[in-house]
Design a protein around this motif. Structure first.
Motif, PDB file in Angstrom:
ATOM      1  N   TYR A  15       0.831  -1.207   0.000  1.00 23.05           N
ATOM      2  CA  TYR A  15       0.000   0.000   0.000  1.00 23.05           C
ATOM      3  C   TYR A  15       0.866   1.258   0.000  1.00 23.05           C
ATOM      4  O   TYR A  15       0.638   2.201  -0.760  1.00 23.05           O
ATOM      5  N   GLU A  16       1.868   1.249   0.864  1.00 19.01           N
ATOM      6  CA  GLU A  16       2.743   2.421   0.929  1.00 19.01           C
ATOM      7  C   GLU A  16       3.475   2.637  -0.398  1.00 19.01           C
ATOM      8  O   GLU A  16       3.568   3.763  -0.906  1.00 19.01           O
ATOM      9  N   SER A  60       0.986   3.887  -3.095  1.00 20.27           N
ATOM     10  CA  SER A  60       0.519   5.267  -2.910  1.00 20.27           C
ATOM     11  C   SER A  60       1.637   6.270  -3.209  1.00 20.27           C
ATOM     12  O   SER A  60       1.395   7.323  -3.806  1.00 20.27           O
ATOM     13  N   HIS A  95       0.468   8.002   6.178  1.00 22.64           N
ATOM     14  CA  HIS A  95      -0.774   7.325   5.784  1.00 22.64           C
ATOM     15  C   HIS A  95      -1.252   6.448   6.934  1.00 22.64           C
ATOM     16  O   HIS A  95      -0.534   6.232   7.917  1.00 22.64           O
ATOM     17  N   ARG A  99      -4.271  -1.675  -7.394  1.00 27.92           N
ATOM     18  CA  ARG A  99      -3.793  -0.312  -7.122  1.00 27.92           C
ATOM     19  C   ARG A  99      -4.986   0.634  -6.997  1.00 27.92           C
ATOM     20  O   ARG A  99      -5.083   1.404  -6.046  1.00 27.92           O
ATOM     21  N   LEU A 138      -6.311   2.885  -3.546  1.00 29.27           N
ATOM     22  CA  LEU A 138      -6.212   4.344  -3.630  1.00 29.27           C
ATOM     23  C   LEU A 138      -7.579   5.002  -3.548  1.00 29.27           C
ATOM     24  O   LEU A 138      -7.735   6.078  -2.983  1.00 29.27           O
ATOM     25  N   TYR A 160      -6.795   8.695   1.959  1.00 29.64           N
ATOM     26  CA  TYR A 160      -5.361   8.693   2.250  1.00 29.64           C
ATOM     27  C   TYR A 160      -5.079   9.505   3.513  1.00 29.64           C
ATOM     28  O   TYR A 160      -5.512  10.640   3.634  1.00 29.64           O
ATOM     29  N   GLN A 213      -1.388  15.427  -1.093  1.00 28.96           N
ATOM     30  CA  GLN A 213      -1.492  13.959  -1.005  1.00 28.96           C
ATOM     31  C   GLN A 213      -2.924  13.470  -0.780  1.00 28.96           C
ATOM     32  O   GLN A 213      -3.125  12.381  -0.235  1.00 28.96           O
ATOM     33  N   ILE A 240      -5.021  11.740  -2.313  1.00 33.51           N
ATOM     34  CA  ILE A 240      -5.112  10.843  -3.470  1.00 33.51           C
ATOM     35  C   ILE A 240      -6.561  10.481  -3.765  1.00 33.51           C
ATOM     36  O   ILE A 240      -6.980  10.456  -4.925  1.00 33.51           O
ATOM     37  N   HIS A 241      -7.337  10.214  -2.729  1.00 29.52           N
ATOM     38  CA  HIS A 241      -8.739   9.813  -2.948  1.00 29.52           C
ATOM     39  C   HIS A 241      -9.551  10.964  -3.530  1.00 29.52           C
ATOM     40  O   HIS A 241     -10.474  10.739  -4.304  1.00 29.52           O
ATOM     41  N   ALA A 289      -2.581   5.904 -11.420  1.00 27.34           N
ATOM     42  CA  ALA A 289      -3.163   4.803 -10.653  1.00 27.34           C
ATOM     43  C   ALA A 289      -3.082   3.486 -11.431  1.00 27.34           C
ATOM     44  O   ALA A 289      -2.763   2.448 -10.864  1.00 27.34           O
TER      45      ALA A 289
END
Ligand code: ME8
Length: 519
Positions: free
Chosen positions: A30-31, A34, A296, A329, A333, A338, A411, A413-414, A468
């Motif tokens: 995940y890290e 992202s 995160h 991915r 995300l 995030y 950051q 992301i979402h 993504a």
């Protein structure tokens, strides 16, 4: 024209470096994913990006695990570091360098930062007597620990602590309390998200004790300059990886231009090391500070913490095999806000794949492209004058890049993916409302305009979805006949539109449905 200094265009991003005492798990994946999405976004946005990841190979945890597996720490590190690198490659993580802290350059780098801290008067010898968690590789004050029902003393993260008493060098962390508080105040963006900043500020306000920064009871680590009986505390060398990665101690290395980092991406459990110790070390050594540390959240499997004993540790390679790399991915995300903790389970992953990807984006692309293929001989049509509906959907698509940049600058992301999928949803309403399949007979000119508009909206969505889902977005851009040189963010926003008159290849479905394997 004014040319911006080169520094304005660089973007340096890092992940935490993982302990290779075991195989990578889904939290590591995940890290990596992202951070990769942030790196790819910056690259497509024209930045000169450096993306660092790697493994943190020293410390007592590595020594203990190696012993229990009958290996040397070095053999254990090499085996698992390879596994981490393979995971990154499997997940399409576009790192520029994979650093291992056992590298010779990193030993020199750590010794150089040590010398500078020492020259600044911040290192002195003494004896440490206190609690240590090997699992966290962290020292804790007595009041941060507690006894559990079985009489085992645990640290604040729930891991067992042991009493340690040994000769040690100390770093004068107490001298940095005010400087750190000033840093957080002058640079409120230094720590994100805000919840983590509050946690750090109250920890520092509570007072800082000097930090033990060397060990003498084992020798797996970076030797302390001038005192070979000591190895550095693993976090001193671990944090230093971020400067080694861009050339330190050789400041004439061309990669040194990337320092200071724009953002260190880490998990919430290691914020104290990054937002307290690391800037203090750098201030002491006279090295510029990173601009931001972003923590995160943690991932939970059906709400449960992953653990070997519960037997719910998910192998990222298996997830990629089962659902597809781009699908996996996208899921993490989009599903997880995030900066907050998140949950995953099979049903949620399948729902995202089938609803967001196969139905919403995949079908829109497939229906419009196959109409062009079957009814217009595969030639992207010339549009007529745009109607209000056309203008509205194009304006919405053109607006995605600004909203995305704003979200990604912090950051979020979402929020970026939400902005893109809001256009996907609106484009589906547009397509259904204009009903181009019915226009073939009644108004062929209008059908062409609708298909052209749809193609340009899908083009912009596909370009923006690349960070993504690099592979599937690439396939979609292939189907739209977009040349390699027109896939970056300069092609967004409406100044450029898709070229009419080009002959498109036969469309390849890029977003297949997930079908449950037969029992
Ligand atoms: O902490 N969900 O290494 P590490 C999300 N070597 N993220 C998770 C997670 C989960 N369930 N579990 C772990 C270390 N992580 C140090 C870092 S950096 C100079 C040194 C994250 O292998 C964790 O928060 O224990 C950290 O950012 C990363 O995985 C590596 O954890």
């Amino acid at each position: 024209p004014v040319t911006a200094p080169a520094r304005d265009n660089v973007f340096y991003i890092s992940t935490a470096i993982a302990y290779p005492n075991g195989s990578p798990h889904i939290g590591h994946a995940y890290e990596a994913i992202s951070a990769d999405v942030l790196a790819r976004f910056a690259r497509l946005d024209g930045k000169d990006v450096f993306f660092l990841t790697g493994t943190d190979e020293h410390g007592q945890k590595m020594v203990q695990t190696a012993q229990s597996e009958g290996l040397t720490p070095s053999a254990l590190a090499t085996r698992n570091a390879n596994r981490f690198r393979e995971m990154d490659q499997r997940l399409n993580v576009s790192f520029d360098r994979f650093i291992r802290t056992t590298e010779e350059q990193h030993h020199r780098s750590s010794q150089e930062i040590w010398r500078r801290m020492e020259a600044n008067g911040d290192i002195y010898p003494d004896t440490y007597a206190g609690w240590y968690s090997v699992r966290d590789e962290a020292y804790y004050a007595e009041d941060e620990t507690r006894l559990n029902d079985d009489g085992v003393r645990l640290g604040p993260q729930g891991t067992p602590v042991e009493w340690v008493e040994e000769k040690s060098y100390f770093f004068r962390l107490s001298a940095y309390q005010d400087k750190l508080l000033k840093l957080y105040e002058d640079h409120p963006e230094f720590i994100g998200p805000d919840s983590r900043k509050n946690e750090v500020v109250s920890f520092v306000r509570g007072g800082l004790r000097d930090l033990s920064i060397s060990r003498t009871t084992f020798d797996w680590g970076v030797k302390v300059p001038g005192d070979e009986d000591h190895v550095m505390y693993v976090w001193v060398d671990a944090l230093t990886n971020y400067i080694t990665g861009v050339g330190f101690p050789d400041e004439s290395d061309t990669n040194w231009r990337y320092w200071p980092a724009d953002v260190h991406i880490i998990g919430k459990d290691i914020i104290r090391f990054h937002a307290v110790y690391w800037p203090a070390f750098l201030m002491s050594a006279g090295i510029a500070l990173p601009k931001r540390v972003y923590a995160h959240g943690f991932l939970f499997n059906r709400g449960e913490k992953m653990s070997k004993s519960v037997g719910n540790v998910v192998d990222p390679f298996n997830l990629a095999d089962q659902y597809g790399v781009d699908q996996m991915r996208y899921f993490f995300l989009r599903e997880v806000s995030y900066g907050q903790d998140g949950n995953y389970n099979h049903e949620a992953i399948v729902a995202r794949i089938n609803a967001d990807l196969a139905n919403d984006l995949g079908n829109l692309a497939q229906r419009s492209l196959s109409m062009i293929a079957k009814q217009l001989g595969g030639v992207l049509p010339e549009p007529g004058a745009f109607s209000d509906n056309d203008k509205a959907i194009l304006a919405m698509a053109d607006g995605m890049i600004a909203a995305s940049r704003e979200a990604m600058a912090t950051q979020q992301i979402h929020h970026w993916l939400n902005a893109v999928w809001a256009v996907v949803a609106e484009a589906n309403r547009y397509f259904a409302g204009e009903a181009p399949w019915a226009l073939a007979k009644t108004d062929p000119a209008r059908q062409k305009t609708v298909l052209y508009v749809t193609a340009d909206v899908v083009r912009q969505i596909a370009i923006l979805a690349q960070p993504a889902m690099p592979t599937a977005s690439g396939l979609l851009l292939d189907s739209l006949g977009i040349p390699a040189g027109e896939r970056d963010f300069a092609a967004l926003g409406g100044d450029k539109r898709i070229a009419a008159g080009s002959t498109l290849p036969a469309p390849t479905p890029a977003f297949p449905r997930y079908i449950e394997p037969a029992a």
